[in-house]
Design a protein around this motif. Sequence first.
Motif, short mmCIF file in Angstrom:
data_model
loop_
_atom_site.label_atom_id
_atom_site.label_comp_id
_atom_site.label_asym_id
_atom_site.label_seq_id
_atom_site.Cartn_x
_atom_site.Cartn_y
_atom_site.Cartn_z
N SER A 39 1.21 -0.80 -0.10
CA SER A 39 0.09 0.41 0.07
C SER A 39 1.17 1.62 -0.19
N ARG A 40 2.35 0.88 0.38
CA ARG A 40 3.30 2.38 0.33
C ARG A 40 4.41 1.71 -0.20
N LYS A 41 5.15 3.36 -0.98
CA LYS A 41 6.08 2.88 -1.50
C LYS A 41 7.41 3.53 -0.85
N ASP A 42 7.98 2.01 0.32
CA ASP A 42 8.81 2.32 1.44
C ASP A 42 9.73 2.64 0.48
N GLN A 43 11.14 2.85 1.97
CA GLN A 43 12.44 3.22 0.79
C GLN A 43 12.96 1.77 0.40
N GLN A 44 12.74 0.68 0.91
CA GLN A 44 13.83 -0.39 0.73
C GLN A 44 13.15 -1.34 -0.18
N ILE A 45 12.49 -0.66 -1.63
CA ILE A 45 11.10 -1.11 -2.00
C ILE A 45 12.69 -1.36 -3.21
N ASP A 46 12.78 -0.28 -3.99
CA ASP A 46 13.81 -0.43 -4.88
C ASP A 46 14.51 -1.85 -4.73
N ALA A 47 15.34 -1.38 -3.28
CA ALA A 47 16.01 -2.20 -2.88
C ALA A 47 15.77 -3.94 -3.45
N LEU A 48 14.89 -4.13 -2.68
CA LEU A 48 14.18 -4.98 -2.55
C LEU A 48 14.04 -5.96 -4.56
N VAL A 49 13.27 -5.05 -5.38
CA VAL A 49 12.86 -5.40 -6.63
C VAL A 49 14.18 -5.69 -7.42
N GLU A 50 15.20 -5.10 -6.96
CA GLU A 50 16.67 -5.30 -7.59
C GLU A 50 17.41 -6.55 -6.86
N GLU A 51 17.31 -6.88 -5.41
CA GLU A 51 17.09 -8.06 -5.05
C GLU A 51 16.66 -9.33 -5.60
N LEU A 52 15.16 -9.28 -6.16
CA LEU A 52 14.05 -10.29 -6.50
C LEU A 52 14.60 -10.52 -8.27
N ASN A 53 15.17 -9.04 -8.90
CA ASN A 53 15.49 -9.02 -10.55
C ASN A 53 16.67 -10.18 -10.30
N SER A 54 17.70 -10.17 -9.26
CA SER A 54 18.99 -10.74 -9.38
C SER A 54 19.06 -12.39 -9.19
N LEU A 55 17.40 -12.41 -8.54
CA LEU A 55 17.00 -13.88 -8.55
C LEU A 55 16.49 -14.40 -10.13
N GLY A 56 16.68 -14.30 -10.82
CA GLY A 56 15.91 -14.64 -12.67
C GLY A 56 14.92 -13.71 -12.80
N GLY A 57 13.92 -14.07 -14.09
CA GLY A 57 12.56 -13.39 -14.43
C GLY A 57 12.92 -12.22 -14.49
N GLU A 58 11.56 -11.38 -13.67
CA GLU A 58 11.69 -10.11 -13.54
C GLU A 58 10.27 -9.77 -12.66
N THR A 59 10.57 -8.46 -12.43
CA THR A 59 10.16 -8.28 -11.13
C THR A 59 9.66 -6.74 -11.24
N ILE A 60 8.25 -5.95 -11.11
CA ILE A 60 8.13 -4.77 -10.66
C ILE A 60 7.38 -4.69 -9.62
N PHE A 61 7.37 -3.35 -8.58
CA PHE A 61 6.52 -3.21 -7.36
C PHE A 61 5.24 -1.89 -8.34
N ILE A 62 3.94 -2.39 -7.97
CA ILE A 62 2.89 -1.28 -8.10
C ILE A 62 2.69 -1.53 -6.73
N GLN A 63 1.92 -0.18 -6.71
CA GLN A 63 1.57 0.82 -4.97
C GLN A 63 0.30 0.55 -4.96
N ALA A 64 -0.50 -0.43 -4.52
CA ALA A 64 -1.93 0.05 -4.31
C ALA A 64 -2.35 -0.66 -3.20
N ASN A 65 -3.30 0.60 -2.68
CA ASN A 65 -3.75 0.49 -1.12
C ASN A 65 -5.07 -0.53 -1.86
N LEU A 66 -5.34 -1.86 -1.20
CA LEU A 66 -6.43 -2.53 -1.70
C LEU A 66 -7.72 -2.86 -1.59
#
Length: 258
Positions: A39-66
């Motif tokens: 629901s929020r774009k916290d400071q660590q999100i960019d690092a998290l996306v980078e980590e996920l991208n390093s595992l394989g595939g492709e990852t993006i972040f989408i902010q939305a308060n569901l």
Amino acid sequence: MFNDLKDKRVLVTGSTAGIGLAVARTFARCGAKVAINGSRKDQQIDALVEELNSLGGETIFIQANLTQTPECEKLIGEFVAHYGGLDILINNAGGLGGRNNLEDITDDFYDRVMDLNARSVLMVTKYAIPHLRQSAVESGETTCVISTGSIAGREGGGVGAGIYAASKAWLHDIHRNWVKEFTKDHIRFNIVSPGTINTAFHDGKSDELKEKIAGSIAMGRFGRIEEVAPSYAFFASHACSGYITGQILDVNGGQLAP
Ligand code: NAD
């Protein structure tokens, strides 16, 4: 083992921490195209996306308060605009929303807990269905919705958590309804139902209470997020579970055996 998950387009709601993040890591390792959400774009999100991208595939972040229906629609819209379709929806966003005994429950509290755990799943799934239907036609395989249920939806929840527990029982049951409506469209619906898993969900509990809860689990300890995540991959893989729908898989170390 889950080779058919490579390049699959996977949306995991509520996945910036806890179980959802472990699920996103599992799909990333399989080479899937993943979106994480919070629901929020916290400071660590960019690092998290980078980590996920390093595992394989492709990852993006989408902010939305569901908890908000327009945000559920926006989430699906942004996902499909980026990846061109949707193959696997994982409804994981949810939480306790606080504790209140019955005599203290207000309309605001009821709305907060139900919006987070029930309305969010209802509306995200509603907007996802046309894309899941289209993907099944194009691929000739089943697509799927996997939602995170809870042991509380089976046994009623702790004192003060009645609305939360009922919202998860609601979720368990609406999946059964969706099986009836959408199996003709080759969309499968399954639930992963965790027991007591070591996440921020339990932050408010004292060490003493945590020990007491651990003592009520046959395996004598809380589960780890990495022990829950593979069940989502199993349900997502057409090769593993193409004939499985309408099921609830309990991942609870023997805390409850319904
Ligand atoms: P968590 O607090 O670590 O993670 C919750 C995630 O949901 C976070 O990424 C958070 O950003 C996101 N989120 C919260 N509100 C949101 C909103 N309004 N919109 C979008 N995202 C939102 O907790 P967790 O334990 O990993 O919980 C994940 C799911 O597992 C929840 O549905 C929870 O009810 C369920 N569950 C947890 C346990 C447990 O013991 N941890 C047991 C049974 C079920």
